[in-house]
Design a protein around this motif. Structure first.
Motif, PDB file in Angstrom:
ATOM      1  N   ALA A 109       0.849  -1.192   0.000  1.00  0.00           N
ATOM      2  CA  ALA A 109       0.000   0.000   0.000  1.00  0.00           C
ATOM      3  C   ALA A 109       0.882   1.239   0.000  1.00  0.00           C
ATOM      4  CB  ALA A 109      -0.916   0.006   1.224  1.00  0.00           C
ATOM      5  N   HIS A 110       0.279   2.358  -0.307  1.00  0.00           N
ATOM      6  CA  HIS A 110       1.003   3.627  -0.256  1.00  0.00           C
ATOM      7  C   HIS A 110       1.446   3.902   1.181  1.00  0.00           C
ATOM      8  CE1 HIS A 110       2.170   7.681  -0.970  1.00  0.00           C
ATOM      9  NE2 HIS A 110       1.162   8.215  -0.324  1.00  0.00           N
TER      10      HIS A 110
ATOM     11  N   LYS B 232       7.377   0.097  -5.657  1.00  0.00           N
ATOM     12  CA  LYS B 232       7.059   1.506  -5.919  1.00  0.00           C
ATOM     13  C   LYS B 232       6.327   1.654  -7.248  1.00  0.00           C
ATOM     14  CE  LYS B 232      11.009   3.101  -3.198  1.00  0.00           C
ATOM     15  NZ  LYS B 232      12.213   3.949  -3.119  1.00  0.00           N
ATOM     16  N   GLU B 233       6.729   0.884  -8.241  1.00  0.00           N
ATOM     17  CA  GLU B 233       6.025   0.893  -9.516  1.00  0.00           C
ATOM     18  C   GLU B 233       4.568   0.474  -9.326  1.00  0.00           C
ATOM     19  OE1 GLU B 233      10.039  -0.306 -12.066  1.00  0.00           O
ATOM     20  OE2 GLU B 233       8.397  -1.753 -11.826  1.00  0.00           O
ATOM     21  N   GLN B 234       4.345  -0.560  -8.517  1.00  0.00           N
ATOM     22  CA  GLN B 234       2.983  -1.024  -8.262  1.00  0.00           C
ATOM     23  C   GLN B 234       2.142   0.057  -7.599  1.00  0.00           C
ATOM     24  OE1 GLN B 234       3.143  -4.684  -6.015  1.00  0.00           O
ATOM     25  NE2 GLN B 234       4.357  -5.747  -7.557  1.00  0.00           N
TER      26      GLN B 234
ATOM     27  N   GLU C 141       2.729   2.745 -18.690  1.00  0.00           N
ATOM     28  CA  GLU C 141       3.905   1.937 -18.403  1.00  0.00           C
ATOM     29  C   GLU C 141       4.747   2.683 -17.378  1.00  0.00           C
ATOM     30  OE1 GLU C 141       7.813   0.153 -20.748  1.00  0.00           O
ATOM     31  OE2 GLU C 141       5.982   0.640 -21.864  1.00  0.00           O
ATOM     32  N   VAL C 142       5.126   2.001 -16.307  1.00  0.00           N
ATOM     33  CA  VAL C 142       5.855   2.648 -15.211  1.00  0.00           C
ATOM     34  C   VAL C 142       7.136   1.882 -14.932  1.00  0.00           C
ATOM     35  CG1 VAL C 142       5.817   3.268 -12.773  1.00  0.00           C
ATOM     36  CG2 VAL C 142       3.739   3.532 -14.143  1.00  0.00           C
ATOM     37  N   THR C 143       8.248   2.588 -14.977  1.00  0.00           N
ATOM     38  CA  THR C 143       9.534   2.043 -14.565  1.00  0.00           C
ATOM     39  C   THR C 143      10.182   3.033 -13.618  1.00  0.00           C
ATOM     40  OG1 THR C 143       9.851   0.874 -16.671  1.00  0.00           O
ATOM     41  CG2 THR C 143      11.806   1.260 -15.311  1.00  0.00           C
ATOM     42  N   VAL C 144      10.520   2.590 -12.418  1.00  0.00           N
ATOM     43  CA  VAL C 144      11.221   3.448 -11.461  1.00  0.00           C
ATOM     44  C   VAL C 144      12.713   3.304 -11.720  1.00  0.00           C
ATOM     45  CG1 VAL C 144      11.721   3.900  -9.043  1.00  0.00           C
ATOM     46  CG2 VAL C 144       9.387   3.344  -9.749  1.00  0.00           C
TER      47      VAL C 144
ATOM     48  N   HIS D 219       9.472   6.235  -0.653  1.00  0.00           N
ATOM     49  CA  HIS D 219       9.260   7.426  -1.474  1.00  0.00           C
ATOM     50  C   HIS D 219       9.845   7.267  -2.878  1.00  0.00           C
ATOM     51  CE1 HIS D 219       7.792   9.620   1.991  1.00  0.00           C
ATOM     52  NE2 HIS D 219       8.855   9.246   2.665  1.00  0.00           N
ATOM     53  N   LEU D 220       9.245   7.972  -3.827  1.00  0.00           N
ATOM     54  CA  LEU D 220       9.776   8.068  -5.177  1.00  0.00           C
ATOM     55  C   LEU D 220       9.388   9.424  -5.753  1.00  0.00           C
ATOM     56  CD1 LEU D 220       7.630   6.266  -7.868  1.00  0.00           C
ATOM     57  CD2 LEU D 220       6.824   6.499  -5.525  1.00  0.00           C
ATOM     58  N   GLU D 221      10.034   9.804  -6.827  1.00  0.00           N
ATOM     59  CA  GLU D 221       9.738  11.070  -7.498  1.00  0.00           C
ATOM     60  C   GLU D 221       9.262  10.754  -8.906  1.00  0.00           C
ATOM     61  OE1 GLU D 221      10.232  15.388  -6.493  1.00  0.00           O
ATOM     62  OE2 GLU D 221      10.634  13.547  -5.361  1.00  0.00           O
TER      63      GLU D 221
END
Length: 415
Positions: free
Chosen positions: A23-24, A110-112, A127-130, A406-408
Motif C-alpha cells: 500500500a502507499h 514503488k512501480e505497483q 507503463e511505469v519504470t522506477v 518514497h519516489l519522485e
C-alpha cells in the motif's frame, strides 16, 4: 479471533498474518478475519507475526511485524540495524522502512503503488519504470542523503524519531547519509534544551550543523557547472544526484515543438529556481519564465540564481492565491502569452489540488510538466487535469529515496 467491540481489544496482541500486497506509505496489506490490516516491515507474500497497534477503526487495523515465519525471497538483512525487526517496534528507527527489501524489488513495489494510484484515481494504466540513480545499486541504496534532521530527547541526545512516532531513538550510525554527513553527525554528544539538529553537506564548503534555530547562513549547491545559492536551512533535494536528475527529466519531458520561449512560461512552487534554470538552460537565454515561491528568502535566492536570463523573474506568493489573481486580472495580451506557455510545477507532498489545477487549465497552457513526490497526490491531480482536457502524455519515475517508500515522478500533460 476476537473482534473489537464484542470481545474486547486486540491492541498489543501478536497475530499471524499472510501479507498479500503493498500500500502507499511503505506498509503492506494483510487480512485478519476479513478485516484489512496494514502491517509494517513486511513484504507481500510473507507470513509474519505482527503486533496489533491500533484496532479502533472498523474498516482496518494497524500492526508491526515482530518476526517472520515464511520470508520472501526478496527479504535481506536490513541496511540499518537500528531499524530492523530485531528491535522492538517502539524503538525501531524511522526513515528506512524498505531497508529489509532487496533494492530492485523496492522499485518493483514503488512501480505497483504508482500504477495502482493512477489506475484507481485517474483511470489510466501507463507503463511505469522506477529508474535507479547512478551508483546506488553498488552501495545497496545507502550513502545518498546530503541532509538529515536529528531530534533531541529529554537528556539532550540527538537521534531520529522511531517509525511513526515522536520517540527519539539513540543510534550509532546513519547509513543512508553521505560519508560527510555521517562523519559530522553528533550522535554521541548532548544538546540540552535544543529540539533539532540539522546535518548537511552542500556541494561546496563542507558539512555543517544547524543547531536549533541558530542564524542561517548561505550555502552553494552545484548542478553540473551551474551554481545555486540558498539558505542552509532552505529546501534542496536530499539525494546527492537528485537535482541533476530532475533537471534532466524536466528538460527531457518538455515537448520542444510546444515550447515558446517568448510565452509567459511559469515555474510554480519554484524554490530557489532549480527547475526554472533547467528550462532556461534547455531553451536559451531569451527564455521568459516566472518562478513563484511562497518563501521570500528562497525567492530572493531564485532572483539571483536566475539573473543571467533576461526574461526570468522570481516573485513571492502562495501559488494558490497568486495564480487565482493572475487568472482574474490578466489582460487579453497576457492571456495570449499564457496560452502558449509551458507551466512547470513541483508542489509539496500534498500536491497542487483542485484550485490550482483548475487555474492552470483555465490559462490554457501548451503543456504542463508536473514533478511529484507523492504518487497518490499526483494521481488525484492527473485525474483533475484529465477532467479539464489535459491528458498524461509522458511519465518518468525515479528512485531518489532508496530504502524508503518514497519516489519522485515527472509527467507531461497536454490537451
Amino acid at each position: 479471533m476476537r473482534e473489537t467491540g464484542r470481545m474486547g481489544t486486540l491492541e498489543g496482541q501478536d497475530v499471524e498474518l499472510d501479507v498479500t500486497s503493498i500500500a502507499h506509505g511503505g506498509i503492506s496489506v494483510a487480512r485478519l478475519d476479513g478485516r484489512v490490516v496494514f502491517v509494517t516491515d513486511a513484504i507481500p507474500g510473507e507470513k509474519v507475526v505482527a503486533r496489533i497497534t491500533d484496532d479502533r477503526k472498523k474498516s482496518f487495523w494497524r500492526a508491526d511485524t515482530v518476526s517472520v515465519l515464511e520470508a520472501s525471497r526478496y527479504r535481506q538483512e536490513h541496511v540499518w540495524v537500528a531499524a530492523s525487526i530485531d528491535r522492538d517496534p517502539a524503538v525501531r528507527a524511522g526513515g528506512a522502512e524498505f531497508g529489509h527489501i532487496a533494492l530492485a524489488h523496492q522499485r518493483t513495489l514503488k512501480e505497483q503503488v504508482l500504477r495502482d494510484a493512477l489506475e484507481r484515481m485517474a483511470h489510466i494504466t501507463p507503463e511505469v519504470t522506477v529508474e535507479a540513480l547512478p551508483g546506488d545499486d553498488e552501495v545497496s541504496g545507502t550513502g545518498w542523503r546530503t541532509r538529515i534532521r536529528l531530534h533531541v530527547d529529554d537528556s539532550g541526545r540527538p537521534g531520529p524519531f522511531a517509525a511513526r512516532s515522536h520517540t527519539v531513538v539513540a543510534v550509532d550510525d546513519l547509513p543512508l547519509a553521505t560519508a560527510a554527513v555521517e562523519e559530522v553527525a553528533p550522535l554521541d554528544q548532548r544538546f540540552p534544551g535544543e529540539e533539532t539538529i540539522d546535518v548537511l553537506s552542500p556541494s561546496e564548503g563542507g558539512a555543517r550543523l544547524i543547531i536549533g534555530k541558530q542564524a542561517r547562513t548561505v550555502v552553494t549547491e552545484k548542478v553540473g557547472d551551474r551554481e545555486f545559492r540558498l539558505d542552509d536551512a532552505g529546501f534542496w533535494q536530499v539525494h546527492h544526484g537528485a537535482a541533476a536528475t530532475l533537471t534532466a527529466a524536466v528538460q527531457d519531458l518538455i515537448d520542444p515543438e510546444r515550447f515558446d520561449p517568448r510565452a509567459a512560461n511559469l515555474d510554480l512552487y519554484g524554490g530557489v529556481g532549480l527547475l526554472a534554470a533547467a528550462v532556461g538552460d534547455r531553451f536559451g537565454q531569451a527564455t521568459r519564465i516566472t518562478s513563484v515561491e511562497s518563501d521570500s528568502r528562497a525567492t530572493d535566492h531564485a532572483a539571483e540564481n536566475l539573473q543571467e536570463w533576461i526574461g526570468a523573474s522570481a516573485v513571492t506568493g502562495r501559488v494558490e492565491r497568486w495564480i487565482r489573481e493572475l487568472t482574474s486580472s490578466a489582460t487579453a495580451t497576457e492571456r495570449a502569452r499564457l496560452a502558449g506557455a509551458t507551466i512547470v510545477l513541483d508542489p509539496p507532498r500534498s500536491g497542487a489540488g483542485k484550485e490550482v489545477v483548475e487555474a492552470i487549465a483555465g490559462l490554457d497552457p501548451a503543456q504542463v510538466v508536473y514533478v511529484a513526490c507523492d504518487p497518490v497526490a499526483l494521481a488525484r491531480d492527473v485525474a483533475l487535469f484529465a477532467d479539464l482536457g489535459y491528458g498524461l502524455e509522458a511519465l518518468r519515475a525515479f528512485d531518489l529515496f532508496p530504502n524508503t517508500h518514497h519516489l519522485e515522478t515527472v509527467v507531461r500533460l497536454s490537451r
